[in-house]
Design a protein around this motif. Structure first.
Motif, PDB file in Angstrom:
ATOM      1  N   LEU A   1       7.783 -17.213 -19.418  1.00  0.00           N
ATOM      2  CA  LEU A   1       6.990 -15.980 -19.367  1.00  0.00           C
ATOM      3  C   LEU A   1       6.344 -15.810 -17.992  1.00  0.00           C
ATOM      4  CD1 LEU A   1       5.458 -16.086 -22.945  1.00  0.00           C
ATOM      5  CD2 LEU A   1       7.188 -14.483 -22.101  1.00  0.00           C
ATOM      6  N   VAL A   2       5.825 -16.880 -17.421  1.00  0.00           N
ATOM      7  CA  VAL A   2       5.217 -16.806 -16.084  1.00  0.00           C
ATOM      8  C   VAL A   2       6.267 -16.434 -15.041  1.00  0.00           C
ATOM      9  CG1 VAL A   2       4.148 -18.188 -14.248  1.00  0.00           C
ATOM     10  CG2 VAL A   2       3.275 -18.332 -16.591  1.00  0.00           C
ATOM     11  N   VAL A   3       7.447 -17.034 -15.124  1.00  0.00           N
ATOM     12  CA  VAL A   3       8.517 -16.723 -14.169  1.00  0.00           C
ATOM     13  C   VAL A   3       8.871 -15.240 -14.228  1.00  0.00           C
ATOM     14  CG1 VAL A   3      10.990 -17.079 -13.707  1.00  0.00           C
ATOM     15  CG2 VAL A   3       9.475 -19.044 -14.014  1.00  0.00           C
ATOM     16  N   PHE A   4       8.890 -14.678 -15.426  1.00  0.00           N
ATOM     17  CA  PHE A   4       9.170 -13.244 -15.533  1.00  0.00           C
ATOM     18  C   PHE A   4       8.183 -12.456 -14.680  1.00  0.00           C
ATOM     19  CE2 PHE A   4       8.301  -9.059 -17.098  1.00  0.00           C
ATOM     20  CZ  PHE A   4       9.568  -8.523 -17.251  1.00  0.00           C
ATOM     21  N   PHE A   5       6.902 -12.769 -14.813  1.00  0.00           N
ATOM     22  CA  PHE A   5       5.887 -12.001 -14.084  1.00  0.00           C
ATOM     23  C   PHE A   5       5.914 -12.267 -12.581  1.00  0.00           C
ATOM     24  CE2 PHE A   5       4.322 -11.291 -18.340  1.00  0.00           C
ATOM     25  CZ  PHE A   5       4.083  -9.919 -18.279  1.00  0.00           C
ATOM     26  N   LEU A   6       6.459 -13.382 -12.173  1.00  0.00           N
ATOM     27  CA  LEU A   6       6.638 -13.637 -10.745  1.00  0.00           C
ATOM     28  C   LEU A   6       7.809 -12.826 -10.185  1.00  0.00           C
ATOM     29  CD1 LEU A   6       6.107 -17.506 -10.638  1.00  0.00           C
ATOM     30  CD2 LEU A   6       4.495 -15.713  -9.913  1.00  0.00           C
ATOM     31  N   MET A   7       8.737 -12.445 -11.052  1.00  0.00           N
ATOM     32  CA  MET A   7       9.952 -11.759 -10.612  1.00  0.00           C
ATOM     33  C   MET A   7       9.927 -10.241 -10.821  1.00  0.00           C
ATOM     34  SD  MET A   7      11.619 -14.357  -9.527  1.00  0.00           S
ATOM     35  CE  MET A   7      13.268 -13.773  -9.276  1.00  0.00           C
ATOM     36  N   THR A   8       9.128  -9.746 -11.746  1.00  0.00           N
ATOM     37  CA  THR A   8       9.171  -8.323 -12.071  1.00  0.00           C
ATOM     38  C   THR A   8       8.587  -7.479 -10.935  1.00  0.00           C
ATOM     39  OG1 THR A   8       8.646  -6.627 -13.723  1.00  0.00           O
ATOM     40  CG2 THR A   8       6.960  -8.301 -13.317  1.00  0.00           C
ATOM     41  N   SER A   9       9.132  -6.275 -10.803  1.00  0.00           N
ATOM     42  CA  SER A   9       8.622  -5.366  -9.780  1.00  0.00           C
ATOM     43  C   SER A   9       7.440  -4.543 -10.290  1.00  0.00           C
ATOM     44  CB  SER A   9       9.738  -4.427  -9.297  1.00  0.00           C
ATOM     45  OG  SER A   9      10.205  -3.636 -10.379  1.00  0.00           O
ATOM     46  N   GLN A  10       7.199  -4.578 -11.592  1.00  0.00           N
ATOM     47  CA  GLN A  10       6.092  -3.814 -12.175  1.00  0.00           C
ATOM     48  C   GLN A  10       5.294  -4.699 -13.137  1.00  0.00           C
ATOM     49  OE1 GLN A  10       8.292  -0.295 -13.707  1.00  0.00           O
ATOM     50  NE2 GLN A  10       7.147   0.818 -12.136  1.00  0.00           N
TER      51      GLN A  10
END
Length: 177
Positions: free
Chosen positions: A37-46
């Protein structure tokens, strides 16, 4: 393969990884769920849009699955902490919510297709979870799957709508020339 297709594929595989971890290991690898879940937020543009949508969909999903649990549709053998459903299922809802604007964004504005996919894949996902021992169905399998089909036929388009509302309110405004 273009970048958009690759991003959708990565998001799809990412969510499937969360599903497998949640269903097969439940609390044993909770830290891996958190890392994904943390990795997602490091990668998302929004990140703001995705975070708000995640919170709303997690609340909705937790409410629905809690209601199904409290009415005897589901039974969980593992511990629950503060809500009627296990926290790994809450994490699964978080992962699902983060597919709505990414690998599932092609369903935006298509409530009929979303409903049909919900009717099919919602119950299928829970049935697979039951087959792997993550959840028990105290009622008959057919009855449970019919209830889940009805619930997910409504819930999936609603989740897509929640994302659309979040996107409308939180995405940067387009400037006309």
């Amino acid at each position: 393969m273009n970048r958009n297709t690759l991003n959708k594929l990565v998001n799809f595989v990412w969510f499937q990884s969360i599903w497998v971890l949640a269903i097969f290991t439940q609390y044993q690898f909770w830290w891996a769920l958190a890392v994904l879940l943390v990795v997602f937020f490091l990668m998302t543009s929004q990140p703001r849009l995705d975070a708000v949508c995640m919170l709303l969909v997690v609340a909705l999903g937790t409410l629905v699955d809690s209601a199904l649990t409290l009415t005897g549709m589901f039974a969980f053998s593992g511990p629950v902490y503060g809500v009627p459903i296990p926290l790994w299922l809450v994490a699964l809802w978080a992962g699902f919510s983060l597919t709505l604007g990414h690998s599932l964004n092609y369903l935006q504005g298509r409530p009929g297709i979303s409903a049909l996919l919900g009717v099919i894949f919602g119950p299928l996902s829970y049935w697979a979870g039951a087959r792997f021992g993550a959840v028990d169905f105290p009622n008959s399998l057919i009855f449970t799957l019919i209830i889940l089909a009805v619930v997910w036929g409504l819930l999936f388009p609603l989740c897509m709508y929640v994302y659309k509302i979040c996107q409308t309110r939180l995405s940067p405004k387009q400037v006309s020339n």
